[in-house]
Scaffold this motif. Structure first.
Motif, mmCIF file in Angstrom:
data_model
loop_
_atom_site.group_PDB
_atom_site.id
_atom_site.type_symbol
_atom_site.label_atom_id
_atom_site.label_comp_id
_atom_site.label_asym_id
_atom_site.label_seq_id
_atom_site.Cartn_x
_atom_site.Cartn_y
_atom_site.Cartn_z
ATOM 1 N N ILE A 15 41.629 48.925 45.982
ATOM 2 C CA ILE A 15 42.749 48.278 45.290
ATOM 3 C C ILE A 15 42.990 46.886 45.882
ATOM 4 C CG2 ILE A 15 45.285 48.343 45.151
ATOM 5 C CD1 ILE A 15 45.085 51.256 44.365
ATOM 6 N N ASP A 16 42.909 46.784 47.200
ATOM 7 C CA ASP A 16 43.151 45.481 47.842
ATOM 8 C C ASP A 16 42.183 44.417 47.340
ATOM 9 O OD1 ASP A 16 45.340 46.244 49.355
ATOM 10 O OD2 ASP A 16 44.076 47.015 50.972
ATOM 11 N N GLU A 17 40.941 44.834 47.102
ATOM 12 C CA GLU A 17 39.965 43.853 46.608
ATOM 13 C C GLU A 17 40.181 43.536 45.137
ATOM 14 O OE1 GLU A 17 35.935 45.036 47.531
ATOM 15 O OE2 GLU A 17 36.433 45.168 49.670
ATOM 16 N N ALA A 18 40.729 44.479 44.379
ATOM 17 C CA ALA A 18 40.891 44.278 42.930
ATOM 18 C C ALA A 18 42.176 43.523 42.586
ATOM 19 C CB ALA A 18 40.875 45.635 42.211
ATOM 20 N N ILE A 19 43.200 43.653 43.415
ATOM 21 C CA ILE A 19 44.502 43.060 43.086
ATOM 22 C C ILE A 19 44.431 41.549 42.832
ATOM 23 C CG2 ILE A 19 46.713 42.423 44.178
ATOM 24 C CD1 ILE A 19 47.151 45.336 44.808
ATOM 25 N N PRO A 20 43.712 40.771 43.655
ATOM 26 C CA PRO A 20 43.678 39.321 43.381
ATOM 27 C C PRO A 20 43.149 38.974 41.988
ATOM 28 C CG PRO A 20 42.851 39.774 45.578
ATOM 29 C CD PRO A 20 43.029 41.105 44.906
ATOM 30 N N TYR A 21 42.218 39.771 41.474
ATOM 31 C CA TYR A 21 41.732 39.512 40.116
ATOM 32 C C TYR A 21 42.880 39.666 39.119
ATOM 33 C CZ TYR A 21 39.818 40.449 35.539
ATOM 34 O OH TYR A 21 39.607 40.431 34.194
ATOM 35 N N TYR A 22 43.626 40.777 39.220
ATOM 36 C CA TYR A 22 44.699 41.025 38.251
ATOM 37 C C TYR A 22 45.845 40.024 38.415
ATOM 38 C CZ TYR A 22 42.188 45.021 36.644
ATOM 39 O OH TYR A 22 41.218 45.798 36.084
ATOM 40 N N GLU A 23 46.130 39.652 39.673
ATOM 41 C CA GLU A 23 47.256 38.742 39.906
ATOM 42 C C GLU A 23 46.877 37.279 39.670
ATOM 43 O OE1 GLU A 23 50.352 41.022 42.794
ATOM 44 O OE2 GLU A 23 48.858 39.774 43.785
ATOM 45 N N ALA A 24 45.785 36.853 40.292
ATOM 46 C CA ALA A 24 45.463 35.416 40.257
ATOM 47 C C ALA A 24 44.717 35.030 38.982
ATOM 48 C CB ALA A 24 44.651 35.033 41.493
ATOM 49 N N VAL A 25 43.747 35.840 38.574
ATOM 50 C CA VAL A 25 42.938 35.476 37.402
ATOM 51 C C VAL A 25 43.687 35.797 36.113
ATOM 52 C CG1 VAL A 25 40.742 35.820 36.199
ATOM 53 C CG2 VAL A 25 40.809 35.838 38.708
ATOM 54 N N LEU A 26 44.251 37.013 36.029
ATOM 55 C CA LEU A 26 44.931 37.399 34.793
ATOM 56 C C LEU A 26 46.416 37.039 34.808
ATOM 57 C CD1 LEU A 26 43.339 40.892 34.043
ATOM 58 C CD2 LEU A 26 42.558 38.628 33.341
ATOM 59 N N GLY A 27 46.957 36.778 35.985
ATOM 60 C CA GLY A 27 48.369 36.403 36.070
ATOM 61 C C GLY A 27 49.326 37.560 35.853
ATOM 62 N N LEU A 28 48.865 38.801 36.072
ATOM 63 C CA LEU A 28 49.747 39.959 35.925
ATOM 64 C C LEU A 28 50.436 40.237 37.257
ATOM 65 C CD1 LEU A 28 47.354 42.288 33.896
ATOM 66 C CD2 LEU A 28 49.005 40.628 33.034
ATOM 67 N N LYS A 29 51.573 40.871 37.176
ATOM 68 C CA LYS A 29 52.349 41.125 38.379
ATOM 69 C C LYS A 29 52.180 42.581 38.798
ATOM 70 C CE LYS A 29 57.131 40.545 39.927
ATOM 71 N NZ LYS A 29 57.371 41.902 40.356
#
Ligand code: ZN
Length: 134
Positions: A15-29
């Motif tokens: 999850i720690d590795e995947a979170i930046p994709y969802y937060e930074a790339v997709l802009g989801l919170k």
């Protein structure tokens, strides 16, 4: 009655590795993280409008998610439909010959009751019903 698609479950190794994709790339919170001990997973939820993304990371080698990752690698794991009557929904599915993984709903993430239908009965899509406990 099914009211909407509640979330898509996505299996990840970390999850720690995947979170930046969802937060930074997709802009989801990220709305929250939670461990579901009965399923041996850690989860993280993101809102994309009304639909949520549920990241699933195994906490043990015998977690269902660990088995999924071993077989398929990371990717979409299940689709979850919100229902206002999970017991009735399961009963109706069973009555129509659908194979259930859980006959009785259990406590999932996000203070919800959840149960799964077997993908062999759902044209290959692991399907979850979930109901808010209010
Ligand atoms: Zn789910």
């Amino acid at each position: 009655m099914i009211t909407r698609i509640d979330h898509l479950g996505i299996a990840v190794r970390s999850i720690d590795e995947a979170i930046p994709y969802y937060e930074a790339v997709l802009g989801l919170k990220c709305e929250g993280r939670e461990e579901v001990e009965s399923q041996k997973v850690k989860t993280a939820f993101f809102a994309a409008g009304e639909v949520h993304i549920e990241l699933l990371e195994p906490t043990s080698d015998d977690s269902p998610i660990a088995k999924f990752l071993e077989k398929n690698g990371p990717g979409i794991h299940h689709i979850a439909f919100a229902t206002d009557d999970i017991v009735g929904q399961l009963g109706q599915a069973k009555e129509q010959g659908t194979r259930l993984i859980h006959e009785v709903p259990f406590e999932g993430a996000g203070d919800k009751l959840v149960a799964f239908l077997h993908p062999k009965s759902t044209f290959g899509v692991l399907t979850e019903f979930c109901q808010s406990k209010h």
